[in-house]
Enzyme design. Structure first.
Site, short mmCIF file in Angstrom:
data_model
loop_
_atom_site.label_atom_id
_atom_site.label_comp_id
_atom_site.label_asym_id
_atom_site.label_seq_id
_atom_site.Cartn_x
_atom_site.Cartn_y
_atom_site.Cartn_z
N GLY A 75 11.96 10.14 5.79
CA GLY A 75 11.29 11.37 5.36
C GLY A 75 9.79 11.15 5.27
O GLY A 75 9.27 10.18 5.82
N ASN A 76 9.10 12.04 4.61
CA ASN A 76 7.66 11.87 4.41
C ASN A 76 7.25 12.52 3.09
O ASN A 76 8.08 13.10 2.41
CB ASN A 76 6.86 12.43 5.59
CG ASN A 76 7.11 13.91 5.78
OD1 ASN A 76 6.81 14.72 4.91
ND2 ASN A 76 7.70 14.28 6.92
#
Ligand code: CTP
Length: 403
Positions: free
Chosen positions: A212-213
């Site tokens: 993810g980020n």
């Protein structure tokens, strides 16, 4: 949420028996989330007390240019009141006040405020039926409308005189709906559908892990709110995000992966007028998702990644009437990279964030953007809160689609 939520409504009350209904009017505005101030003509205080209106509006009520009873004779600045208001409603508006308004007479605080007001002015006449159809009243109504004031027509029914006919002030609920509908119909994005992507995407590695980020979704949610506040019907496709949005014009669709976001965006894209892709979509995902949790081993672990589908580029390929807006988060050669994205992804506009700028990017409450259009015109903006940046983005889009 009402279009009047957060708006400043100035209510001017004149001396008609319908003034007793203004208590309900104030309550209705307050219930919708508006901030209400009341001014009264001196004679209207015979019909309803300032104390009632002050209690309901939670603001002092003014009726004279200065308050003798207050120490140092407090000056009520009609210019400030006129400038404070987003909307000015005069209800009930008597024949006397209508006549004075149409002639520019200015012998009380309400009339002086009317002459100073820059906002839309609504007026709801209330008088006996013969007064309402008298040629001089008709002339006042016409003249006031020709000045741009908005008439909320009187209703028919039993009048205080016992006669039955036209002249009753519209009911408070009807006045409020009238104003809400009028405000709505004039919003610049009324009738437009806007698709917005926001937040990160999570690409599963195994049943418990993902790539993810740090995107919070704040920027996309702020854009959704800004567009909805200007009347747009918004479809907000969000990756996993803690952001909340409560707006009757916003339909939120929660997704997890880039592929989910791709499918949702393609479902809605054909019907929208504007698409703003602010999501931080993962560029890669694991080629294979493990069915079971991957167990720790002593050796290193390599994972094969495969590109996700580029949602923005795919919409650029199929767009027809849609105005397509992309985002670019760059660390170097920012302007050049952003311009090349406009061409590669067939965009109308790109919103550039540079990570070189302090306060710009993912986790902050602020952002600093440059908007570049397809003719490569660049418009830099100052560092602002994401809420203000969102308004700038929507306003720029409105300017461009109007051209
Ligand atoms: N975007 C998208 N789908 C993806 C990747 C990105 O829709 N799979 C959109 C983003 O929402 C954003 C824009 O594309 O509006 C810019 O994404 P970015 O990753 O910065 O651009 P890339 O084309 O991937 O270029 P690069 O990685 O070289 O910066």
């Amino acid at each position: 949420m009402s279009v009047l939520s957060g708006k400043k409504v100035l209510l001017g009350i004149t001396a008609g028996i319908a003034a007793y209904k203004t208590a309900s009017l104030v309550r209705l505005f307050i219930k919708l989330g508006a901030d209400v101030k009341v001014i009264m003509t001196p004679a209207s205080k015979d019909f309803i007390t300032p104390l009632t209106l002050s209690t309901l509006s939670k603001n002092p009520v003014h009726s004279t240019f200065y308050e003798k009873e207050v120490e140092n004779e407090l000056w009520n600045n009609h210019v400030d009141l006129g400038l404070w208001a987003d909307y000015f409603l005069i209800a009930p508006a008597t024949a006397n006040t209508l006549s004075k308004m149409s002639n520019g007479t200015c012998n009380n605080l309400l009339l002086a405020t009317y002459l100073s007001a820059k906002c839309p002015v609504y007026f709801a006449p209330a008088m006996d039926l013969d007064m309402y159809i008298h040629p001089s009243t008709k002339e006042s109504l016409q003249k006031l409308q020709s000045f741009g004031n908005i008439l909320i027509p009187a209703a028919s029914g039993e009048l205080a005189s016992g006669l039955v006919g036209e002249g009753r002030m519209a009911e408070p609920e009807d006045i409020v709906s009238f104003i809400e509908n009028d405000v709505l119909s004039k919003l610049p994005l009324r009738g437009k559908k806007v698709l917005i992507t926001a937040g990160p995407t999570y690409e599963a590695i195994d049943p418990v892990r993902f790539i993810g980020n740090h995107s919070s979704g704040k920027m996309g949610f702020a854009i959704a709110k800004a567009a909805a506040n200007l009347g747009a019907e918004v479809i907000l496709i969000s990756g996993p995000s803690h952001q909340q949005i409560k707006h009757s014009f916003v339909k939120r669709i929660d997704v997890v992966s880039a592929n989910d976001m791709y499918n949702a965006a393609h479902t809605y894209f054909k019907d929208v007028d504007i698409a703003i892709l602010s999501a931080a979509v993962a560029d890669y995902k694991p080629k294979n998702i493990a069915n079971q949790k991957i167990k720790k081993k002593d050796s290193t672990l390599a994972m094969e990644l495969t590109p996700t589908k580029d949602i923005l580029a795919s919409l650029g390929l199929i767009k027809k009437h849609q105005f397509l807006v992309g985002f670019a988060l760059e660390t170097n050669n920012e302007i050049e990279n952003a311009k090349s994205k406009i061409t590669r992804k067939n965009l109308d506009v790109i919103v550039l964030n540079s990570l070189q700028d302090k306060g710009a990017g993912f986790a902050t409450n602020t952002n600093k953007i440059t908007i570049i259009d397809k003719d490569f015109n660049e418009k830099p903006f100052k560092l602002k809160s994401k809420v203000e940046v969102a308004k700038d983005i929507i306003n720029e889009i409105i300017l461009k689609i109007k051209k």
